[in-house]
Design an enzyme around this catalytic site. Sequence first.
Site, PDB file in Angstrom:
ATOM      1  N   ASP A 106    -102.157 -59.274  11.308  1.00  0.00           N
ATOM      2  CA  ASP A 106    -103.111 -59.057  12.382  1.00  0.00           C
ATOM      3  C   ASP A 106    -103.843 -57.718  12.202  1.00  0.00           C
ATOM      4  O   ASP A 106    -103.215 -56.723  11.805  1.00  0.00           O
ATOM      5  CB  ASP A 106    -102.324 -59.044  13.701  1.00  0.00           C
ATOM      6  CG  ASP A 106    -103.200 -59.263  14.894  1.00  0.00           C
ATOM      7  OD1 ASP A 106    -103.004 -60.278  15.580  1.00  0.00           O
ATOM      8  OD2 ASP A 106    -104.094 -58.423  15.144  1.00  0.00           O
ATOM      9  N   SER A 126    -123.614 -60.370  15.778  1.00  0.00           N
ATOM     10  CA  SER A 126    -124.255 -61.683  15.871  1.00  0.00           C
ATOM     11  C   SER A 126    -125.589 -61.604  16.583  1.00  0.00           C
ATOM     12  O   SER A 126    -125.741 -60.883  17.577  1.00  0.00           O
ATOM     13  CB  SER A 126    -123.323 -62.620  16.644  1.00  0.00           C
ATOM     14  OG  SER A 126    -124.000 -63.795  16.985  1.00  0.00           O
ATOM     15  N   TYR A 134    -117.867 -64.966  24.078  1.00  0.00           N
ATOM     16  CA  TYR A 134    -117.848 -64.653  22.637  1.00  0.00           C
ATOM     17  C   TYR A 134    -118.934 -63.630  22.301  1.00  0.00           C
ATOM     18  O   TYR A 134    -118.656 -62.593  21.689  1.00  0.00           O
ATOM     19  CB  TYR A 134    -118.061 -65.924  21.793  1.00  0.00           C
ATOM     20  CG  TYR A 134    -118.493 -65.589  20.385  1.00  0.00           C
ATOM     21  CD1 TYR A 134    -117.592 -65.033  19.483  1.00  0.00           C
ATOM     22  CD2 TYR A 134    -119.826 -65.773  19.967  1.00  0.00           C
ATOM     23  CE1 TYR A 134    -118.003 -64.665  18.197  1.00  0.00           C
ATOM     24  CE2 TYR A 134    -120.232 -65.420  18.687  1.00  0.00           C
ATOM     25  CZ  TYR A 134    -119.321 -64.872  17.809  1.00  0.00           C
ATOM     26  OH  TYR A 134    -119.725 -64.493  16.547  1.00  0.00           O
ATOM     27  N   PHE A 192    -127.712 -63.858  11.587  1.00  0.00           N
ATOM     28  CA  PHE A 192    -128.374 -64.972  12.272  1.00  0.00           C
ATOM     29  C   PHE A 192    -127.551 -66.240  12.003  1.00  0.00           C
ATOM     30  O   PHE A 192    -126.368 -66.228  12.290  1.00  0.00           O
ATOM     31  CB  PHE A 192    -129.866 -64.985  11.914  1.00  0.00           C
ATOM     32  CG  PHE A 192    -130.570 -63.915  12.732  1.00  0.00           C
ATOM     33  CD1 PHE A 192    -130.304 -62.560  12.498  1.00  0.00           C
ATOM     34  CD2 PHE A 192    -131.388 -64.237  13.795  1.00  0.00           C
ATOM     35  CE1 PHE A 192    -130.856 -61.562  13.301  1.00  0.00           C
ATOM     36  CE2 PHE A 192    -131.951 -63.251  14.601  1.00  0.00           C
ATOM     37  CZ  PHE A 192    -131.684 -61.923  14.347  1.00  0.00           C
ATOM     38  N   ASN A 193    -128.098 -67.297  11.469  1.00  0.00           N
ATOM     39  CA  ASN A 193    -127.333 -68.550  11.403  1.00  0.00           C
ATOM     40  C   ASN A 193    -126.961 -68.882   9.961  1.00  0.00           C
ATOM     41  O   ASN A 193    -127.757 -69.485   9.239  1.00  0.00           O
ATOM     42  CB  ASN A 193    -128.162 -69.691  12.016  1.00  0.00           C
ATOM     43  CG  ASN A 193    -128.561 -69.362  13.445  1.00  0.00           C
ATOM     44  OD1 ASN A 193    -129.589 -68.734  13.685  1.00  0.00           O
ATOM     45  ND2 ASN A 193    -127.722 -69.718  14.376  1.00  0.00           N
ATOM     46  N   PRO A 208    -125.324 -77.835  28.152  1.00  0.00           N
ATOM     47  CA  PRO A 208    -125.050 -76.623  28.934  1.00  0.00           C
ATOM     48  C   PRO A 208    -124.895 -75.420  28.003  1.00  0.00           C
ATOM     49  O   PRO A 208    -124.224 -75.520  26.981  1.00  0.00           O
ATOM     50  CB  PRO A 208    -123.722 -76.948  29.640  1.00  0.00           C
ATOM     51  CG  PRO A 208    -123.570 -78.415  29.569  1.00  0.00           C
ATOM     52  CD  PRO A 208    -124.348 -78.898  28.380  1.00  0.00           C
TER      53      PRO A 208
HETATM   54  N1  LIG Z   1    -120.372 -68.239  11.473  1.00  0.00           N
HETATM   55  C1  LIG Z   1    -121.404 -67.812  12.200  1.00  0.00           C
HETATM   56  O1  LIG Z   1    -122.313 -68.571  12.531  1.00  0.00           O
HETATM   57  C2  LIG Z   1    -121.486 -66.348  12.614  1.00  0.00           C
HETATM   58  C3  LIG Z   1    -122.681 -65.862  13.150  1.00  0.00           C
HETATM   59  C4  LIG Z   1    -122.755 -64.534  13.547  1.00  0.00           C
HETATM   60  C5  LIG Z   1    -121.649 -63.702  13.404  1.00  0.00           C
HETATM   61  N2  LIG Z   1    -120.489 -64.198  12.893  1.00  0.00           N
HETATM   62  C6  LIG Z   1    -119.338 -63.299  12.767  1.00  0.00           C
HETATM   63  O2  LIG Z   1    -118.915 -63.274  11.416  1.00  0.00           O
HETATM   64  C7  LIG Z   1    -117.508 -63.050  11.352  1.00  0.00           C
HETATM   65  C8  LIG Z   1    -116.886 -64.091  10.445  1.00  0.00           C
HETATM   66  O3  LIG Z   1    -117.161 -65.380  10.979  1.00  0.00           O
HETATM   67  P1  LIG Z   1    -116.824 -66.714  10.206  1.00  0.00           P
HETATM   68  O4  LIG Z   1    -117.879 -67.691  10.494  1.00  0.00           O
HETATM   69  O5  LIG Z   1    -116.466 -66.415   8.806  1.00  0.00           O
HETATM   70  O6  LIG Z   1    -115.518 -67.179  11.023  1.00  0.00           O
HETATM   71  P2  LIG Z   1    -114.076 -67.607  10.476  1.00  0.00           P
HETATM   72  O7  LIG Z   1    -113.300 -68.088  11.637  1.00  0.00           O
HETATM   73  O8  LIG Z   1    -114.225 -68.497   9.297  1.00  0.00           O
HETATM   74  O9  LIG Z   1    -113.507 -66.210   9.963  1.00  0.00           O
HETATM   75  C9  LIG Z   1    -112.828 -65.299  10.794  1.00  0.00           C
HETATM   76  C10 LIG Z   1    -111.515 -64.973  10.112  1.00  0.00           C
HETATM   77  O10 LIG Z   1    -110.837 -63.984  10.861  1.00  0.00           O
HETATM   78  C11 LIG Z   1    -109.451 -64.320  10.878  1.00  0.00           C
HETATM   79  N3  LIG Z   1    -108.885 -63.668  12.075  1.00  0.00           N
HETATM   80  C12 LIG Z   1    -109.214 -63.933  13.366  1.00  0.00           C
HETATM   81  N4  LIG Z   1    -108.529 -63.118  14.181  1.00  0.00           N
HETATM   82  C13 LIG Z   1    -107.766 -62.291  13.391  1.00  0.00           C
HETATM   83  C14 LIG Z   1    -106.864 -61.222  13.642  1.00  0.00           C
HETATM   84  N5  LIG Z   1    -106.589 -60.818  14.890  1.00  0.00           N
HETATM   85  N6  LIG Z   1    -106.272 -60.614  12.589  1.00  0.00           N
HETATM   86  C15 LIG Z   1    -106.547 -61.014  11.311  1.00  0.00           C
HETATM   87  N7  LIG Z   1    -107.393 -62.022  11.015  1.00  0.00           N
HETATM   88  C16 LIG Z   1    -107.999 -62.660  12.041  1.00  0.00           C
HETATM   89  C17 LIG Z   1    -109.394 -65.831  10.879  1.00  0.00           C
HETATM   90  O11 LIG Z   1    -108.186 -66.359  10.372  1.00  0.00           O
HETATM   91  C18 LIG Z   1    -110.597 -66.180   9.996  1.00  0.00           C
HETATM   92  O12 LIG Z   1    -110.208 -66.324   8.638  1.00  0.00           O
HETATM   93  C19 LIG Z   1    -117.006 -63.076  12.787  1.00  0.00           C
HETATM   94  O13 LIG Z   1    -116.835 -61.755  13.237  1.00  0.00           O
HETATM   95  C20 LIG Z   1    -118.122 -63.764  13.543  1.00  0.00           C
HETATM   96  O14 LIG Z   1    -118.169 -63.354  14.883  1.00  0.00           O
HETATM   97  C21 LIG Z   1    -120.381 -65.498  12.490  1.00  0.00           C
END
Ligand SMILES: NC(=O)c1ccc[n+]([C@@H]2O[C@H](COP(=O)([O-])OP(=O)(O)OC[C@H]3O[C@@H](n4cnc5c(N)ncnc54)[C@H](O)[C@@H]3O)[C@@H](O)[C@H]2O)c1
Length: 337
Positions: free
Chosen positions: A51, A118, A142, A173-174, A292
Site C-alpha cells: 500500500d 484528471s 472521484y 484527458f481520455n 445520470p
Molecule cells: N484511466 C483514465 O481514464 C484516467 C483519466 C485521468 C486520470 N487517471 C488517473 O491515472 C491514474 C492511473 O489510472 P489507471 O487508469 O491506470 O487505473 P488503474 O486502476 O489501472 O491503476 C491504478 C493502480 O493503482 C493501484 N492501487 C490503487 N490503490 C492503491 C494503494 N492504496 N496502494 C498501492 N496501489 C494501489 C491499483 O492496483 C492499480 O494497479 C489514477 O490516479 C487515475 O485517477 C486515469
Amino acid sequence: MKKVLITGGAGFIGSTVASALLDRGITPVVLDDLSKGRAEFVEDRIFYRGDVADAALLDRIFAEHPDIEAAVHCAAKIVVPESVAKPLYYYRENVAKTIDLLDSLQRLGCTRVVFSSSASIYAPTPDARVDESSPVDANSPYARTKQMMEQVLQDWTRGEGAEHQRVITLRYFNPIGADPRLRTGLQDLNPSHALGKLIEAHSTGAPFTVTGVEWATRDGSGIRDYVHVQDLAEAHVAALLRFDEVVAPDAADRYRVINVGTGDGTTVRELVTAFEQAVGAELDVREAGPRPGDVIGCYAAVDTARELLGWQPRRGIAEGVADALAWRAKWAARLGV
Ligand SMILES: NC(=O)c1ccc[n+]([C@@H]2O[C@H](COP(=O)([O-])OP(=O)(O)OC[C@H]3O[C@@H](n4cnc5c(N)ncnc54)[C@H](O)[C@@H]3O)[C@@H](O)[C@H]2O)c1
C-alpha cells in the site's frame, strides 16, 4: 535520471509509463497493491506489492533503491459510480493515503513528484476547451479526490520543511489504446467508456447507443479528448527528464500543472465514425438521453505541454483503436476467455 518509483505501476497507465521509462533506459520501481493492477504487468520488473500508505514498506524500497530520483504517483481508485456509492472509501484511498505517501517521500528525500490528475476536475466551459487556468469544479467524489489532492500538493510545496519538494501535476484527458508493443493494456476486456462500448458493440453485433445528443457541441453528442496511452506515457518521461527545468529546485513556485491531451476535441459521433473507419465495418448506432452524471465534456489546450515538456501527441484515434483491439485479443487469449 536512472531510477523512478511508480505507484500504481501494475495498472493501465502506470504500467505503460513503466514500459516507456524502460524504453528510455530508466529503471521503474513499481509499488502496487494489486487491488486493480495485474501481476502479469510487472512480471519482469522491480515490484513491491503493498500500500502507498505503508511507511515501513516505503522505507524498505528506498533502502534497497537509494538511487530513486523521482516518484510518479498513479495509484488511485478510479471508478466514478463506485466513488458516489463509497465516498469515504475514495477519500481515504486517494486523499488520506496519498498524504501518508507524501510524508514518506519527504522523509526519504524524494523531492520530485509527478502526480496523476484528471481533466474531470474542470468546470464546463462554453466552448469545451480548457487550459490549466480554466476553473475547476469536480462533479463526483472521484474527481473531487483529484481536485483536493492538487490543492494538498500545492500547499505541501509551500510548507515548512518541504522547501525541497517539487510537484508536476499532469491532468490526463481520455486515455485510449495500449502499449503499441502490447506489453500491457487495459485490465478489463469490456471497459465502460465509449471506446470500450464500441469494441463491445463491434465484437457482439449489439447496438451502440450515443447517450446525450443535445449538448452544445457541433453535432449534439458529448465531447472528449482521446489521447493515446503511449503518448500519455511519453509525457511522463518528458516531465521526468525535464523536471529540473520545469520546476527548478529554487523556483519561487514549486508546483506546476500541465494538461496532457491531444488538443483536439472528438465528439462521440466522430469517435463512432473513426472507429468504423478503423475496423472497416458499420455499427448499429442508436440515440438516447444522457445518463445520470453525464457531462458535455472538454478537450485540452496543450500549449503548456508543448512549451515546457517539448511533448506533443504523435498518435491518432485510428492507432488508439487498433492498439486497443490488438491488446484485447492478446489479453483475452492470455486469460483464456
Ligand atoms: N484511466 C483514465 O481514464 C484516467 C483519466 C485521468 C486520470 N487517471 C488517473 O491515472 C491514474 C492511473 O489510472 P489507471 O487508469 O491506470 O487505473 P488503474 O486502476 O489501472 O491503476 C491504478 C493502480 O493503482 C493501484 N492501487 C490503487 N490503490 C492503491 C494503494 N492504496 N496502494 C498501492 N496501489 C494501489 C491499483 O492496483 C492499480 O494497479 C489514477 O490516479 C487515475 O485517477 C486515469
